[in-house]
Design a protein around this motif. Structure first.
Motif: not given
Lengths: 287, 417
Positions: B286, B289-291, B358-359, B415-417
């Motif tokens: 995760f 995938g996110g950053n 990331g999700r 604000g939940r990206a």
């Protein structure tokens, strides 16, 4: 943990505590990239419970100095004494293990993960059966110690404000119990209230006994929280001041290398009185 | 204004902030759920709603669609491609893609069949060889990606062609290798059904596990001074699961019931879910995938993360290919060809795994493949050929991705990206 509001920023060190000791001592650090000398003969000392601001114009060598300290670049010459022993910092991991934590400007947080997951990223407890409860409890402890205003640790980082993200990044740097924390432009992208929040946080780090290096462009922030200001100019030390006995103009003149510069001219247009002669003397003394 | 309300000591640590609304009990859980959906965190809602719509439409058009017999078949058909889709979830989570899963599944079937039938290897050895080749392929993908820096799209596109060629080469001029009907693999793929009493027992076991696990977790959290879901909530969830599963078992056993292959698929999904949510390896997927840069600076060895995700994907593709071979009782040139590739990727995406990385969740593969197979089965029942099926599936994939993009926008505004 609540700080008394009367705590004077400049009065904290200087033997107030018997256990104040020098955390970091850099001598004669030089670093060049090809023909460009980014750092020449830099000296820097940081004590425990002390906030040292490093200021300088673009290209003054602030970032290079931070990178030398965080293990990204190795210096060409000079010595680094950390915690009383001579050290080399070949990799970022080595710096971290010595107890030097760096919070970079872009924070390096994962937006899709929540606060606890970000805090423990890369060092989760229980690799094959994550100890979520333990990590959450520790996260709350840490955030309470910093008096951080984060409503919930189970919401994604994306839903936090800039100041709260900065808080999370700083809290993460505290997990390894570092002796020295380097904050690179922590208030650059923040609003007024959030800036105040982060500055409170810096003071709390000092109360906890950490040495703090604060890189900043903002003179007000520097004057508000730093004990000492170290000025870099074109890769050299260009003056060191105790915040209590220096004016913003003096710092600026040391940054720009001249008392007659765009900043002072602009100020003197506003009020001629602020163009003081002692700014010149200090600037000369610094040379 | 400045008076701070000191929280009573009984308030859990994570609920002491006075800005938090206390969502306790059943009502609170429902309220929190509605908030999440409004904020663009749709979870499995779109895919479950989509499944309900598809089932309703097909049931109206053809009353045989929701019959026990058809659903039993539908589940058996879902398992092989579902396993492949589960592998796709891993690579999508790190923001990459594997276009070669179809070819790899076909190659695995071919290698297993040639060793099992022509070379007379024992079946376990033949299966191990096929899976082993897939692991090597995944490792090679990771190596090329990490060392040379070729985008995964291109690497796996080359793999799509290359391994299709290798599959044809392995099968040789015969083109098709039939598996004997008395071999365990074919039995597993076609005839192995769970006895009815055991199916009920598994349903009860699942609900009991949810109940006991939930209660234990709640106790640990409460002891640590954190908030915990109310007992009533845990009871309701476990009860709902028990009723749902028991009803499904009762209904499916009007026909042949639940195949062991389906149980195997669900077990893989549960295992993958554990790996993704409860291990640091899953967490690192995760994070990458996110950053990616943040993950690297946290000390995560991202090259290892990429390689492991590719290996997980190709391995599951091979397992899916073997199940498909068992189901068809043969390995042919067309194994893993046609729409297997795209169905697997579409299933993962329809199930709610983001293409942006990331999700996602292991359950995305399970729900997504049910949607895909329902469309396929329903259109077959209506005697519509594959031309319509492709068009309908294409539209559903587009809707799923569009929903993902819209939800993403809504998440960022909430604000939940």
């Amino acid at each position: 943990m609540n700080a008394s509001p009367a705590t004077d920023t400049a009065a904290a060190p200087d033997g107030a505590h018997p256990n104040i000791h020098t955390v970091l001592s850099m001598r004669g650090i030089s670093k060049s990239f090809g023909a460009v000398a980014a750092l020449t003969d830099i000296d820097l000392d940081v004590s425990s419970s002390e906030v040292v601001a490093i200021v300088g114009d673009n290209g003054a060598g602030k970032s290079t100095l931070v990178k030398v300290l965080s293990g990204v670049h190795a210096p060409d010459s000079g010595t680094i004494d950390f915690g009383g022993e001579r050290v080399t910092l070949p990799t970022p991991m080595a710096a971290l293990e010595r107890g030097i934590a760096t919070v970079f400007q872009d924070l390096a947080l994962c937006d899709n993960l929540d606060v606890v997951q970000n805090l423990f990223l890369g060092r989760e407890r229980g690799p094959f059966r994550l100890d979520e409860v333990g990590m959450e409890v520790r996260a709350w402890e840490l955030l309470r110690q910093l008096s951080a205003k984060i409503p919930s640790v189970r919401i994604p980082i994306a839903s936090l404000s800039g100041g709260q993200r900065q808080t999370v990044a700083i809290a993460r740097s505290l997990l390894g119990d570092p002796k020295l924390i380097i904050l690179d432009e922590p208030t650059a992208a923040l609003g007024v209230a959030q800036t105040a929040e982060v500055l409170n946080l810096v003071e709390r780090l000092r109360e906890r006994g950490h040495g703090v290096i604060l890189i900043s462009h903002n003179m007000e922030d520097v004057k508000a929280v730093a004990d000492r200001v170290v000025v870099l100019r074109l890769g050299r030390n260009n003056g060191e001041f105790r915040v209590g006995d220096v004016s913003t103009e003096e710092i600026i003149s040391a940054i720009t290398g001249a008392t007659d510069n765009a900043v002072t001219r602009r100020r003197s247009r506003g009020d001629a009185a602020s163009q003081t002669p002692d700014a010149i003397t200090t600037e000369e003394a610094a040379r | 204004m400045t008076t701070t309300t000191t929280p009573s000591p009984s308030t859990p640590t994570d609920l002491q902030d006075e800005r938090l609304r206390a969502d306790t009990g059943v009502g609170g859980a429902i309220r929190a759920g509605i908030d999440r959906i409004r904020g663009g965190d749709l979870g499995f809602l779109p895919v479950i709603a989509g499944l309900a719509i598809i089932w309703t439409i097909f049931q109206i058009l053809n009353p045989y669609f929701l019959s026990s017999g058809n659903l039993t078949n539908l589940l058996m058909e879902s398992a092989p491609v579902g396993v492949i889709a589960l592998g796709i979830v891993f690579v999508l989570l790190i923001g990459e893609i594997d276009l070669s899963v179809g070819s790899v599944s076909g190659l695995a079937a071919a290698i297993m069949a040639i060793n099992f039938i022509d070379n007379r290897w024992p079946l376990p050895l033949a299966i191990a060889a096929a899976v082993g080749i897939a692991v090597v392929i995944g490792f090679a993908y990771g190596f090329i990606y990490n060392r040379i820096g070729v985008p995964s799209f291109v690497i796996t596109l080359a793999g799509l062609l290359g391994f299709l060629g290798l599959q044809l080469f392995v099968l040789g001029p015969k083109g098709t290798i039939n598996l004997p009907f008395d071999s365990p693999l074919v039995y597993f793929g076609q005839l192995a059904f769970v006895p009815q009493w055991l199916a009920y027992a598994l349903a009860v076991l699942a609900a009991a596990a949810l109940l006991v696990g939930g209660m234990l977790r709640a106790r640990v959290r409460r002891n640590a001074g954190l908030s915990a879901p109310a007992l009533s909530l845990i009871l309701i969830r476990a009860g709902l699961l028990a009723v749902l599963l028991a009803f499904a078992v009762w209904y499916l056993y009007q026909a042949r019931g639940v195949g062991w292959m389906v149980v195997f698929f669900v077990a893989l999904v549960l295992l993958a879910n554990y790996a993704l949510t409860r291990t640091s390896w899953g967490r690192s997927l995760f994070a990458v995938g996110g950053n990616r840069e943040a993950a690297r600076r946290s000390g995560i060895r991202i090259t290892a993360v990429y390689t492991s995700a590719f290996i997980a994907c190709t391995t599951l593709a091979a397992v899916g290919g073997l199940l498909a071979a068992g189901r068809l009782a043969s390995a042919a040139q067309s194994s893993g060809g046609g729409d297997v590739n795209l169905n697997a990727i579409a299933a993962a995406v329809i199930g709610g795994t983001s293409l942006f990385g990331g999700r996602g969740s292991a359950f995305a593969a399970l729900l997504g493949i049910l949607v895909i197979q329902s469309i396929s089965s329903g259109l077959t029942l209506l005697n519509l050929d594959s031309s319509i099926r492709y068009m309908v599936t294409g539209a559903v994939v587009l809707i799923a991705v569009a929903l993902d993009a819209v939800a993403r926008r809504s998440r960022s505004s909430h604000g939940r990206a």
